[in-house]
Design an enzyme around this catalytic site. Structure first.
Site, PDB file in Angstrom:
ATOM      1  N   LYS A  52       0.979  -1.294   0.215  1.00  0.00           N
ATOM      2  CA  LYS A  52      -0.161  -0.139   0.094  1.00  0.00           C
ATOM      3  C   LYS A  52       0.754   1.213   0.117  1.00  0.00           C
ATOM      4  O   LYS A  52       0.597   2.251  -0.457  1.00  0.00           O
ATOM      5  CB  LYS A  52      -0.929  -0.119   1.331  1.00  0.00           C
ATOM      6  N   GLN A  96      -4.746  -1.787   9.843  1.00  0.00           N
ATOM      7  CA  GLN A  96      -4.581  -3.150   9.363  1.00  0.00           C
ATOM      8  C   GLN A  96      -4.944  -4.144  10.527  1.00  0.00           C
ATOM      9  O   GLN A  96      -4.442  -4.371  11.438  1.00  0.00           O
ATOM     10  CB  GLN A  96      -3.118  -3.320   9.193  1.00  0.00           C
ATOM     11  N   ASP A 119     -11.472   2.726   4.536  1.00  0.00           N
ATOM     12  CA  ASP A 119     -11.833   1.067   4.610  1.00  0.00           C
ATOM     13  C   ASP A 119     -13.064   0.950   4.525  1.00  0.00           C
ATOM     14  O   ASP A 119     -13.555   0.029   4.203  1.00  0.00           O
ATOM     15  CB  ASP A 119     -11.070   0.562   5.815  1.00  0.00           C
TER      16      ASP A 119
END
Length: 285
Positions: A52, A96, A119
């Site tokens: 990422k 994460q 997200d």
């Protein structure tokens, strides 16, 4: 059979995002910023975060990773997230997953500002998704929809079977398909006779983390198969949830693993971060 090439499409999206980032910088001097929270030393998580970060660099998005020890307390992480919520240089916050057992995952996800929830896991954005309103959508399901659109696959009226009911993939995937007027069925670990359901599907979308779960005899001729799973087999090779070599003989379209849905997830993260920055720049103007 045609492969749905997520790698090719993700490269195309990265170019578009890069152009939009340049325009935003020229217009208001704003550089989109993404902050990633990484707890512990899980190799897979570290690898994803690194991918990422490199993607952000390619398109001109500022990124910072908060590396935290495995034994960090809930309070310590919450303070960092609160600081990022108040940091005007950060447009998107990504936590994460998975997190260590002492951390309350839901509390952390709820703490992220909905405006920075790139997200798409905050209840505010989940609610907007299920009611068909604009908001941030989880990156993997959003990437699947982009991939289908790229190949002119219209889900309207199609029988879609989503295998897996997770909050990250299965549930938002189902909502997106419903919003696009598909007929949607969700199967999960307690579903009786999975084969009966998948055989009736025009489109099968599977993401449960079980190697070769979907076999050739579970797929009707000319079905479309979207493999969202990612696993490592005994030889260390990356594979999905579909018995690819045998199932591909019956499909009209199928995603490979790797190179299918995976690259689209990161592309959508970049797109969501850009979207957050664009909204924030208007509010600051």
């Amino acid at each position: 059979m045609q492969l749905l090439d997520g790698k090719k499409l993700s490269n195309k999206i990265e170019l578009q995002v890069s152009d939009e980032v340049k325009l935003l910088k020229e217009k208001c001097g704003c550089t989109p910023g993404l902050a990633v929270v990484l707890v512990g030393h899980d190799p897979a998580s570290a690898a994803y975060v690194n991918m990422k970060k490199k993607a952000c660099e390619r398109v001109g998005i500022y990124s910072i990773t908060h590396d935290m020890p495995e034994n960090i307390s809930q309070d310590a992480i919450e303070k960092i997230i609160t600081n990022m919520n108040n940091d005007s240089t950060i447009d998107g916050i990504l936590i994460q997953l998975p997190l260590p057992s002492q951390i309350d995952e839901r509390r952390l996800l709820d703490l992220v500002s909905p405006k920075k929830d790139v997200d798409g896991f905050h209840p505010f954005n989940i609610g907007r998704l299920t009611t068909g309103l604009d908001g941030f959508v989880p990156c993997t399901p959003l990437g699947v929809m982009q991939l289908l659109a790229e190949y002119d696959i219209d889900v309207k009226g199609k029988n879609c079977v989503v295998v897996g009911a997770s909050n990250i993939v299965g549930k938002p995937m189902s909502s997106l398909l419903l919003n696009a007027n598909a007929t949607v069925e969700i199967c999960h670990i307690f579903t009786d006779n999975l084969k009966k359901h998948t055989l009736a599907a025009d489109i099968i979308l599977v993401g449960v983390g079980v190697i070769n779960l979907i076999k050739e005899d579970m797929v009707k001729d000319d079905a479309i198969v979207i493999d969202i799973g990612i696993n490592r087999n005994d030889e260390g090779k990356l594979v999905g949830d579909v018995d690819f070599e045998n199932v591909k003989q019956k499909c009209s379209y199928i995603t490979p693993v790797p190179g299918g849905v995976g690259p689209m997830t990161i592309a959508m993260l970049l797109s969501n971060t850009l979207k957050a920055a664009q909204v924030n720049s208007k509010e600051r103007a």
